[in-house]
Design a protein around this motif. Structure first.
Motif, mmCIF file in Angstrom:
data_model
loop_
_atom_site.group_PDB
_atom_site.id
_atom_site.type_symbol
_atom_site.label_atom_id
_atom_site.label_comp_id
_atom_site.label_asym_id
_atom_site.label_seq_id
_atom_site.Cartn_x
_atom_site.Cartn_y
_atom_site.Cartn_z
ATOM 1 N N GLU A 12 34.905 31.604 37.891
ATOM 2 C CA GLU A 12 33.909 31.718 38.960
ATOM 3 C C GLU A 12 34.580 32.249 40.237
ATOM 4 N N GLY A 13 33.818 33.078 40.934
ATOM 5 C CA GLY A 13 34.295 33.590 42.211
ATOM 6 C C GLY A 13 35.393 34.636 42.088
ATOM 7 N N ALA A 14 35.680 35.074 40.863
ATOM 8 C CA ALA A 14 36.726 36.094 40.693
ATOM 9 C C ALA A 14 36.260 37.446 41.239
ATOM 10 N N GLY A 73 22.011 32.349 22.379
ATOM 11 C CA GLY A 73 21.622 33.381 23.350
ATOM 12 C C GLY A 73 22.268 34.719 23.006
ATOM 13 N N ARG A 74 23.524 34.643 22.600
ATOM 14 C CA ARG A 74 24.263 35.881 22.267
ATOM 15 C C ARG A 74 23.641 36.593 21.075
ATOM 16 N N ALA A 75 23.132 35.828 20.106
ATOM 17 C CA ALA A 75 22.493 36.454 18.935
ATOM 18 C C ALA A 75 21.313 37.316 19.388
ATOM 19 N N SER A 94 28.522 44.368 30.551
ATOM 20 C CA SER A 94 28.064 42.977 30.514
ATOM 21 C C SER A 94 28.941 42.066 31.369
ATOM 22 N N ASP A 95 28.260 41.267 32.189
ATOM 23 C CA ASP A 95 28.923 40.214 32.957
ATOM 24 C C ASP A 95 29.190 39.091 31.955
ATOM 25 N N ARG A 96 30.380 39.081 31.383
ATOM 26 C CA ARG A 96 30.843 38.141 30.360
ATOM 27 C C ARG A 96 30.341 38.504 28.956
ATOM 28 N N PHE A 97 31.187 38.132 27.971
ATOM 29 C CA PHE A 97 30.822 38.270 26.545
ATOM 30 C C PHE A 97 31.665 37.242 25.785
ATOM 31 N N ALA A 100 34.531 34.925 27.050
ATOM 32 C CA ALA A 100 34.189 33.772 27.896
ATOM 33 C C ALA A 100 34.077 32.502 27.055
ATOM 34 N N THR A 101 33.586 32.639 25.827
ATOM 35 C CA THR A 101 33.435 31.453 24.972
ATOM 36 C C THR A 101 34.810 30.901 24.581
ATOM 37 N N TYR A 102 35.728 31.813 24.236
ATOM 38 C CA TYR A 102 37.083 31.345 23.916
ATOM 39 C C TYR A 102 37.709 30.667 25.140
ATOM 40 N N PRO A 189 42.590 42.756 48.185
ATOM 41 C CA PRO A 189 41.366 43.169 48.876
ATOM 42 C C PRO A 189 40.434 43.917 47.924
ATOM 43 N N LEU A 190 39.139 43.769 48.177
ATOM 44 C CA LEU A 190 38.134 44.326 47.261
ATOM 45 C C LEU A 190 38.342 45.817 47.009
ATOM 46 N N ASP A 191 38.663 46.590 48.076
ATOM 47 C CA ASP A 191 38.792 48.041 47.835
ATOM 48 C C ASP A 191 39.980 48.370 46.932
#
Ligand code: Z5A
Length: 211
Positions: A12-14, A73-75, A94-97, A100-102, A189-191
């Protein structure tokens, strides 16, 4: 499949949502892009997301129930959104796949990876991102960023140790698949992070054109 599949991962927040938006803008100039997320991505999977993240049910969710809901949900997500888009030659971001479960259910909750492997084989059937951008931040920084932005959901309420295990698990997976999972230092920094993402996208675009 003809399209390209990219996932963005991190605790989170990455900065996943921020980078996802950047990727969408960058790729949309030349490609048909579908932006999606997990948990979620279809109306039914979004309902499962609500069950997974909301805290209004006064019953502790078991790690097994959490794991199965992620894959339920993934199915839906794979069959209704990801596969059709890839078959139509679109770029899916995709924001996560599955990583993330592992990281969360495996590393964070301690579910035996054998069960996750088994579900992956059954449900995912080889659908895999060709690029996974792993935004790496220490949990203290990620949680501080996330807390400034919105109230905590059920999983965000976990302690720093939980997110430290999640981070370790992500980094471990990246070591095992360095060509696919590209780790970026998201404390920069973001840039700077965006410039590194742009370089990865340029490589991927060149690879897609060479096919
Ligand atoms: N989950 C799971 O357990 N198992 C699974 O299989 C899957 C998911 C698929 C929902 O995920 C939850 O589901 C998640 C894992 C679990 N657990 N939790 N909690 P989500 O992806 O929807 O939500 P999230 O992880 O909570 O993401 P987030 O909090 O929305 O964070 P983010 O998207 O990575 O960050 P952001 O919104 O882009 O950035 C946060 C702030 O930092 C914002 O103000 C930005 O402007 C700022 N920011 C971003 N980058 C920078 C840099 N480089 N410098 C400074 N500031 C920055």
């Amino acid at each position: 499949m003809q399209g390209m599949f990219i996932s963005v991962e991190g605790i989170e927040g990455a900065g996943k949502s921020t980078i996802l938006h950047y990727i969408q803008t960058y790729l949309s100039a030349n490609h048909d892009v579908v932006v999606t997320r997990e948990p979620g991505g279809t109306p039914l999977a979004e309902q499962m997301r609500h069950i997974l993240l909301h805290i209004d049910v006064h019953e502790i969710m078991t790690a097994e129930a959490e794991l199965l809901l992620m894959f339920a949900g993934r199915a839906q997500h794979i069959e209704r959104v990801i596969k059709p888009a890839l078959l139509a030659g679109k770029w899916v971001v995709s924001d996560r796949f599955v990583d993330a479960t592992y990281a969360y259910q495996g590393g964070g909750r301690g579910v035996n990876e054998r069960w996750i492997d088994m579900l992956e084989q059954w449900i995912v059937k080889g659908v895999k991102p060709c690029l996974t951008v792993l935004l790496d931040v220490p949990p203290e920084l990620g949680l501080a960023r996330a807390q400034r932005r919105s109230p905590q959901d059920r999983i965000e309420r976990e302690k720093v140790d939980f997110f430290a295990r999640v981070r370790e698990s992500y980094l471990h997976r990246a070591q095992a698949e360095p060509q696919r999972i590209r780790v970026l230092d998201a404390t920069q920094p973001l840039d700077t992070v965006q410039a590194q993402v742009r370089a990865l996208l340029q490589q991927l675009t060149a690879k897609a054109h060479a096919k």
